[in-house]
Structures are given as C-alpha cells and as structure tokens.
Design a protein around this motif. Sequence first.
Motif, PDB file in Angstrom:
ATOM      1  N   THR A  40       0.904  -1.258   0.113  1.00 20.95           N
ATOM      2  CA  THR A  40      -0.062  -0.265   0.079  1.00 20.95           C
ATOM      3  C   THR A  40       0.851   1.677   0.009  1.00 20.95           C
ATOM      4  O   THR A  40       1.215   1.176   0.661  1.00 20.95           O
ATOM      5  CB  THR A  40      -0.895  -0.187   1.094  1.00 20.95           C
ATOM      6  OG1 THR A  40      -1.628  -1.235   1.741  1.00 20.95           O
ATOM      7  CG2 THR A  40      -2.243   0.740   1.169  1.00 20.95           C
ATOM      8  N   SER A 141      -4.019  -6.554  -6.619  1.00 16.49           N
ATOM      9  CA  SER A 141      -2.969  -6.244  -7.785  1.00 16.49           C
ATOM     10  C   SER A 141      -2.454  -7.512  -8.239  1.00 16.49           C
ATOM     11  O   SER A 141      -2.431  -7.942  -9.686  1.00 16.49           O
ATOM     12  CB  SER A 141      -2.804  -5.360  -8.147  1.00 16.49           C
ATOM     13  OG  SER A 141      -1.030  -4.956  -7.228  1.00 16.49           O
ATOM     14  N   ARG A 158     -11.291  -4.247  -7.166  1.00 17.18           N
ATOM     15  CA  ARG A 158     -11.065  -2.992  -5.752  1.00 17.18           C
ATOM     16  C   ARG A 158      -9.823  -3.455  -5.545  1.00 17.18           C
ATOM     17  O   ARG A 158      -8.876  -4.051  -5.344  1.00 17.18           O
ATOM     18  CB  ARG A 158     -12.001  -2.964  -4.556  1.00 17.18           C
ATOM     19  CG  ARG A 158     -11.706  -2.002  -4.164  1.00 17.18           C
ATOM     20  CD  ARG A 158     -12.896  -1.900  -2.402  1.00 17.18           C
ATOM     21  NE  ARG A 158     -12.927  -3.105  -2.405  1.00 17.18           N
ATOM     22  CZ  ARG A 158     -14.353  -3.502  -1.509  1.00 17.18           C
ATOM     23  NH1 ARG A 158     -15.218  -2.446  -1.310  1.00 17.18           N
ATOM     24  NH2 ARG A 158     -14.692  -4.696  -0.530  1.00 17.18           N
ATOM     25  N   GLN A 159      -9.395  -2.198  -5.772  1.00 11.64           N
ATOM     26  CA  GLN A 159      -8.218  -2.325  -5.038  1.00 11.64           C
ATOM     27  C   GLN A 159      -7.279  -0.846  -4.255  1.00 11.64           C
ATOM     28  O   GLN A 159      -8.155   0.343  -4.240  1.00 11.64           O
ATOM     29  CB  GLN A 159      -6.752  -1.705  -6.529  1.00 11.64           C
ATOM     30  CG  GLN A 159      -6.862  -3.409  -7.438  1.00 11.64           C
ATOM     31  CD  GLN A 159      -5.798  -3.138  -8.380  1.00 11.64           C
ATOM     32  OE1 GLN A 159      -5.065  -2.279  -7.875  1.00 11.64           O
ATOM     33  NE2 GLN A 159      -6.021  -4.488  -9.426  1.00 11.64           N
ATOM     34  N   ASP A 161      -4.958   1.213  -3.676  1.00 10.50           N
ATOM     35  CA  ASP A 161      -4.315   2.683  -4.632  1.00 10.50           C
ATOM     36  C   ASP A 161      -4.800   1.806  -6.537  1.00 10.50           C
ATOM     37  O   ASP A 161      -4.689   0.967  -6.837  1.00 10.50           O
ATOM     38  CB  ASP A 161      -2.767   2.243  -4.810  1.00 10.50           C
ATOM     39  CG  ASP A 161      -2.550   1.680  -3.309  1.00 10.50           C
ATOM     40  OD1 ASP A 161      -2.645   3.413  -2.019  1.00 10.50           O
ATOM     41  OD2 ASP A 161      -1.654   1.729  -2.558  1.00 10.50           O
ATOM     42  N   ALA A 162      -4.357   3.053  -7.247  1.00  9.29           N
ATOM     43  CA  ALA A 162      -4.395   2.464  -8.904  1.00  9.29           C
ATOM     44  C   ALA A 162      -3.117   2.025  -9.173  1.00  9.29           C
ATOM     45  O   ALA A 162      -2.212   2.200  -8.965  1.00  9.29           O
ATOM     46  CB  ALA A 162      -4.812   4.214  -9.388  1.00  9.29           C
ATOM     47  N   PRO A 163      -3.317   0.945  -9.969  1.00  9.83           N
ATOM     48  CA  PRO A 163      -2.424   0.499 -10.809  1.00  9.83           C
ATOM     49  C   PRO A 163      -1.104   1.385 -11.150  1.00  9.83           C
ATOM     50  O   PRO A 163      -1.838   2.438 -11.703  1.00  9.83           O
ATOM     51  CB  PRO A 163      -2.599  -1.248 -11.535  1.00  9.83           C
ATOM     52  CG  PRO A 163      -4.314   0.006 -11.871  1.00  9.83           C
ATOM     53  CD  PRO A 163      -4.419   0.835 -10.085  1.00  9.83           C
ATOM     54  N   LEU A 167      -4.253  -2.719 -16.390  1.00  9.31           N
ATOM     55  CA  LEU A 167      -4.391  -4.103 -15.632  1.00  9.31           C
ATOM     56  C   LEU A 167      -4.534  -4.985 -16.558  1.00  9.31           C
ATOM     57  O   LEU A 167      -4.640  -4.874 -18.150  1.00  9.31           O
ATOM     58  CB  LEU A 167      -6.056  -4.012 -15.501  1.00  9.31           C
ATOM     59  CG  LEU A 167      -6.633  -3.436 -14.562  1.00  9.31           C
ATOM     60  CD1 LEU A 167      -8.308  -2.784 -14.361  1.00  9.31           C
ATOM     61  CD2 LEU A 167      -5.774  -3.293 -13.623  1.00  9.31           C
ATOM     62  N   THR A 172     -13.199  -2.861 -14.404  1.00 15.35           N
ATOM     63  CA  THR A 172     -14.315  -1.957 -13.973  1.00 15.35           C
ATOM     64  C   THR A 172     -13.302  -2.131 -12.697  1.00 15.35           C
ATOM     65  O   THR A 172     -13.125  -3.227 -11.924  1.00 15.35           O
ATOM     66  CB  THR A 172     -15.232  -1.829 -14.194  1.00 15.35           C
ATOM     67  OG1 THR A 172     -16.441  -1.660 -14.955  1.00 15.35           O
ATOM     68  CG2 THR A 172     -15.858  -0.799 -13.156  1.00 15.35           C
ATOM     69  N   LEU A 173     -12.751  -0.403 -12.694  1.00 13.96           N
ATOM     70  CA  LEU A 173     -11.465  -0.420 -11.144  1.00 13.96           C
ATOM     71  C   LEU A 173     -12.344   0.495 -10.591  1.00 13.96           C
ATOM     72  O   LEU A 173     -12.554   1.756 -10.327  1.00 13.96           O
ATOM     73  CB  LEU A 173     -10.218   0.123 -11.846  1.00 13.96           C
ATOM     74  CG  LEU A 173      -9.484   0.038 -10.761  1.00 13.96           C
ATOM     75  CD1 LEU A 173      -9.036  -1.143  -9.746  1.00 13.96           C
ATOM     76  CD2 LEU A 173      -8.169   0.454 -10.738  1.00 13.96           C
ATOM     77  N   THR A 175     -11.030   1.709  -6.514  1.00 19.68           N
ATOM     78  CA  THR A 175     -10.084   2.170  -6.467  1.00 19.68           C
ATOM     79  C   THR A 175     -10.546   2.923  -4.684  1.00 19.68           C
ATOM     80  O   THR A 175     -11.199   3.633  -3.855  1.00 19.68           O
ATOM     81  CB  THR A 175      -9.037   3.306  -7.018  1.00 19.68           C
ATOM     82  OG1 THR A 175      -9.971   4.293  -6.621  1.00 19.68           O
ATOM     83  CG2 THR A 175      -8.310   2.770  -7.658  1.00 19.68           C
TER      84      THR A 175
END
Length: 249
Positions: A40, A141, A158-159, A161-163, A167, A172-173, A175
């Motif tokens: 993170t 991720s 769902r993550q 932090d933005a990757p 992807l 659909t992401l 965050t």
Amino acid sequence: MAQAPFTLLLGGTAEASVLARRLRTTRPDIQLLLSLAGRTKAPALPEGVETRIGGFGGVDGLVLFIRERGVTRLLDATHPYAVGMSRNAGEATRLAGIPRATFLRAPWETVDRDRWQEVACLRTARDALPSGARPFLALGSQHIAPFRHRPDLRPVLRQVDAPAEPLPFAATLVTGKPSEDIAEEAALFREHGITHLVCRNSGGARGYAKIAAARKMRMPVILIRRPPEPDGPILRDLDAALSWLISSS
C-alpha cells in the motif's frame, strides 16, 4: 550482559499495527521494529513505533538483517495468505537461532443464508464462475492475472491504490479501502451489477462487510481456502500474541 530484547514484527494486517501499539504501551522497554512489505502506498502507521517498508531479499537477506540489527525474536503477523514471507521467516529464524511465532487470525465461518463455494486456488476460483458473470474480485493486484483467461467475464476490481501499470484484462476498477459498513458494500455491488463475489478467507473484522453484504443479497461467494498453517507456535488472538512477546523477552 544479556542482550536487550528486540522484536521484529512482520506486519501486513490491521492486527499487527494494533499489536505494535499495545506492546509499545505495555512494555516500552522492548525495542520494536514493525516491517511492512509496501503493498500500500500510504499505510496507516502506528504512532511512536519504528517502521521499515520493503522486502529483505529472501531468507539470506532476512538472516543478515536479524544479525546486524540484533533481533532477538520475530513475530509473523503477515497476511494469512503471505505464504512466501512466512516460509522465509521460519527458515531465517531457524538459521539465526531466535524464537518465532505466527499470529493467525481466525478464518470466516459460513452461517445461514451464505452461498459459499470454497475452492483451492485462484485458477479454480476463476473456473468456478459461470459464463458471462460479473464478479467482484476482492483480491489485490498481484492475484488477478489468472482471470485474464476468461474474456467472457465482466469483472470489477477493487484495489487500495490505482495500479501503476495497465490492468492485464478489461475490467472496471474501484479504488479505495473496503468499507466496514454492510449497506455501503451492498450498494457498491448493486451499482455495478455484481453477480458473484470472489475473495480469500482472510478473516478479521475489517474485510467482513463484503461477506455480510453478499449474504444479505443472497449472492454466491467463491471463497479461496486458507493455505496450510506454518510450523511453530500459532497465536490465535492479540492477547496471546502480546503474552508471547512479553514472556519471550
């Protein structure tokens, strides 16, 4: 003169930070270092606790770190699925000749109205989804790659932090951290038309709202089983972990 106690606490769970704060308050004489893997970008760090972020470089690197810093015992409070780190911790402490224990929070248990399908691994979780499903992948991720082989799926990820990289498949992401509110998790599922929840049996209170929301919605859950427990002492709650740290000082 006896060596002053120095605890290396391998974190990665919410309980590790709680334990670090409790040890600092209860026994400020015990030197403590909290180590985080750095998954993170901006982790919540316990105030007043020395912290490091990043890996050690495998078993040899961890042995070198233990010896250079004078670590006298290690508590592994990493994620229940952090198999590689736990394995390295066990081998490194054996080579360094210091005690080690593992904090392992209890897994979630099925209750009435749950529609769980427990599977062995990510690939079997992927294959368990019906054609055209819109799964919510609450996996992180580093655990989503197998799903690139199912182009028929319409996943939502769902993550925290933005990757940093694109992807590996169309999805659909979402965050941000999971909500602890069941209604908020259910609203998120409804907003995205989720048909299945895919997650690991991490246990603990922080991630449980998604499980409860799926139950409320009668949504199928594809749940990846826990890996085998590591060798050595297993501590099931924070009081037991704190007692081990104090008694082994």
